[in-house]
Structure formats: structure tokens, C-alpha cells
Design a protein around this motif. Sequence first.
Motif, mmCIF file in Angstrom:
data_model
loop_
_atom_site.group_PDB
_atom_site.id
_atom_site.type_symbol
_atom_site.label_atom_id
_atom_site.label_comp_id
_atom_site.label_asym_id
_atom_site.label_seq_id
_atom_site.Cartn_x
_atom_site.Cartn_y
_atom_site.Cartn_z
ATOM 1 N N HIS A 90 1.105 25.929 6.128
ATOM 2 C CA HIS A 90 2.497 25.623 5.824
ATOM 3 C C HIS A 90 2.749 24.137 5.596
ATOM 4 O O HIS A 90 3.893 23.706 5.500
ATOM 5 C CB HIS A 90 3.401 26.157 6.942
ATOM 6 C CG HIS A 90 3.524 27.636 6.887
ATOM 7 N ND1 HIS A 90 2.569 28.470 7.405
ATOM 8 C CD2 HIS A 90 4.466 28.427 6.337
ATOM 9 C CE1 HIS A 90 2.923 29.720 7.191
ATOM 10 N NE2 HIS A 90 4.064 29.722 6.553
ATOM 11 N N GLN A 91 1.697 23.367 5.520
ATOM 12 C CA GLN A 91 1.837 21.946 5.220
ATOM 13 C C GLN A 91 1.607 21.735 3.732
ATOM 14 O O GLN A 91 0.825 22.438 3.108
ATOM 15 C CB GLN A 91 0.827 21.118 6.018
ATOM 16 C CG GLN A 91 1.080 21.114 7.496
ATOM 17 C CD GLN A 91 0.078 20.252 8.245
ATOM 18 O OE1 GLN A 91 -0.719 19.548 7.648
ATOM 19 N NE2 GLN A 91 0.120 20.320 9.557
ATOM 20 N N THR A 92 2.299 20.777 3.184
ATOM 21 C CA THR A 92 2.066 20.421 1.783
ATOM 22 C C THR A 92 1.382 19.065 1.744
ATOM 23 O O THR A 92 1.621 18.207 2.590
ATOM 24 C CB THR A 92 3.383 20.374 0.981
ATOM 25 O OG1 THR A 92 4.250 19.419 1.596
ATOM 26 C CG2 THR A 92 4.053 21.724 0.933
ATOM 27 N N PHE A 93 0.541 18.917 0.753
ATOM 28 C CA PHE A 93 -0.215 17.686 0.607
ATOM 29 C C PHE A 93 0.080 17.090 -0.764
ATOM 30 O O PHE A 93 -0.481 17.532 -1.766
ATOM 31 C CB PHE A 93 -1.713 17.952 0.762
ATOM 32 C CG PHE A 93 -2.062 18.585 2.081
ATOM 33 C CD1 PHE A 93 -2.170 17.798 3.223
ATOM 34 C CD2 PHE A 93 -2.237 19.946 2.201
ATOM 35 C CE1 PHE A 93 -2.459 18.375 4.445
ATOM 36 C CE2 PHE A 93 -2.529 20.530 3.421
ATOM 37 C CZ PHE A 93 -2.635 19.731 4.540
ATOM 38 N N PRO A 94 0.973 16.113 -0.801
ATOM 39 C CA PRO A 94 1.310 15.532 -2.103
ATOM 40 C C PRO A 94 0.144 14.705 -2.639
ATOM 41 O O PRO A 94 -0.594 14.071 -1.886
ATOM 42 C CB PRO A 94 2.518 14.653 -1.802
ATOM 43 C CG PRO A 94 2.417 14.348 -0.347
ATOM 44 C CD PRO A 94 1.714 15.510 0.279
ATOM 45 N N ILE A 95 -0.005 14.747 -3.936
ATOM 46 C CA ILE A 95 -1.044 13.982 -4.611
ATOM 47 C C ILE A 95 -0.357 13.138 -5.662
ATOM 48 O O ILE A 95 0.518 13.610 -6.388
ATOM 49 C CB ILE A 95 -2.091 14.907 -5.268
ATOM 50 C CG1 ILE A 95 -2.779 15.733 -4.194
ATOM 51 C CG2 ILE A 95 -3.082 14.113 -6.092
ATOM 52 C CD1 ILE A 95 -3.719 16.779 -4.728
ATOM 53 N N LEU A 113 -7.469 25.025 -5.907
ATOM 54 C CA LEU A 113 -6.876 24.207 -4.848
ATOM 55 C C LEU A 113 -6.033 25.085 -3.927
ATOM 56 O O LEU A 113 -5.563 26.145 -4.342
ATOM 57 C CB LEU A 113 -6.006 23.099 -5.458
ATOM 58 C CG LEU A 113 -6.729 22.076 -6.327
ATOM 59 C CD1 LEU A 113 -5.715 21.135 -6.985
ATOM 60 C CD2 LEU A 113 -7.736 21.285 -5.513
ATOM 61 N N PRO A 114 -5.825 24.649 -2.682
ATOM 62 C CA PRO A 114 -4.944 25.411 -1.785
ATOM 63 C C PRO A 114 -3.561 25.585 -2.405
ATOM 64 O O PRO A 114 -3.097 24.720 -3.154
ATOM 65 C CB PRO A 114 -4.876 24.550 -0.521
ATOM 66 C CG PRO A 114 -6.072 23.667 -0.584
ATOM 67 C CD PRO A 114 -6.374 23.456 -2.028
ATOM 68 N N THR A 115 -2.916 26.681 -2.107
ATOM 69 C CA THR A 115 -1.597 26.952 -2.689
ATOM 70 C C THR A 115 -0.551 25.945 -2.239
ATOM 71 O O THR A 115 0.496 25.818 -2.879
ATOM 72 C CB THR A 115 -1.118 28.373 -2.313
ATOM 73 O OG1 THR A 115 -1.091 28.469 -0.884
ATOM 74 C CG2 THR A 115 -2.032 29.425 -2.895
ATOM 75 N N THR A 116 -0.828 25.218 -1.174
ATOM 76 C CA THR A 116 0.128 24.220 -0.689
ATOM 77 C C THR A 116 -0.044 22.877 -1.387
ATOM 78 O O THR A 116 0.676 21.937 -1.084
ATOM 79 C CB THR A 116 -0.024 24.023 0.833
ATOM 80 O OG1 THR A 116 -1.373 23.673 1.124
ATOM 81 C CG2 THR A 116 0.365 25.280 1.585
ATOM 82 N N THR A 117 -0.981 22.776 -2.317
ATOM 83 C CA THR A 117 -1.194 21.533 -3.049
ATOM 84 C C THR A 117 -0.193 21.456 -4.193
ATOM 85 O O THR A 117 -0.112 22.362 -5.020
ATOM 86 C CB THR A 117 -2.627 21.458 -3.610
ATOM 87 O OG1 THR A 117 -3.551 21.619 -2.544
ATOM 88 C CG2 THR A 117 -2.879 20.129 -4.294
#
Length: 127
Positions: A90-95, A113-117
Motif C-alpha cells: 500500500h505504499q507508493t514509490f514516486p520516481i 514494476l510493482p503496481t504501486t510504482t
Amino acid sequence: MLDNHLLEELATFAQTKTLAETATKLNITQPTVTRGMQKLEEQLGVKLFERHPNRLTLNATGKFAAAEATRLLAAQREAVTRIRNFDSSHQTFPIATTLPGPLLYLQHIQGHLPTTTHLPTTLLAPE
């Protein structure tokens, strides 16, 4: 409520068969293990050990309790893992990037990539 460290001591004793090895494996003193096992017997209200001169062995109830302790400790470790995995999912990882190359490559592999990316649609300013 039983203390986890007491359950760990009992499960370890069932594996090692001696107080000294249990203490060594858990990096505590032998008297600490002895007191812990006595406290566990008091909390449960049952006898877990057969006491002989210079020797301690699990009785039938102790063997059952050790198996239950092992199962409970494993269930707790699995619960912790599931909770951590849930949190991670449930964490998002901004790029972000200032160059188009990394962004193009990430867009190319986005399906892996993970769906949270979340990929940016614009580049960052070079400043």
C-alpha cells in the motif's frame, strides 16, 4: 497471556534438551532459563518437566506445550510478515528524473514494476 520469550525458551529447550544449550542458543544465562521455565509452569498451572538430579526432561504435557509454543511462534512470525507485506503493498514509490532515458526505459518495463510504482509524465527541471 503468555510471554513470547518464555514460549521461545520452551521451544528451544525441546530442541536442545538441556538448559545450558538453551541458554547458549538464546544468548541468556542458564538461571534465566530455569526461572523462565518455572514461571511458565506457574502461568500454565501445569507441570512441564520431570526433574532428576542434574537433569531436566519434558514430560508429556511439556512436549505438547513445546509443540504448541513452536506453532504459536511460527504463526506470530507469519503474521508479522503478512502485516509488513500488506503495508508494503500500500505504499507508493514516486520516481522522477531530469533525463528522458530513464523515463523511457521505465515506461518500457512498466508491466514488470510493482503496481504501486507511479511513473512521472514529465521530466524534472535540471535545477
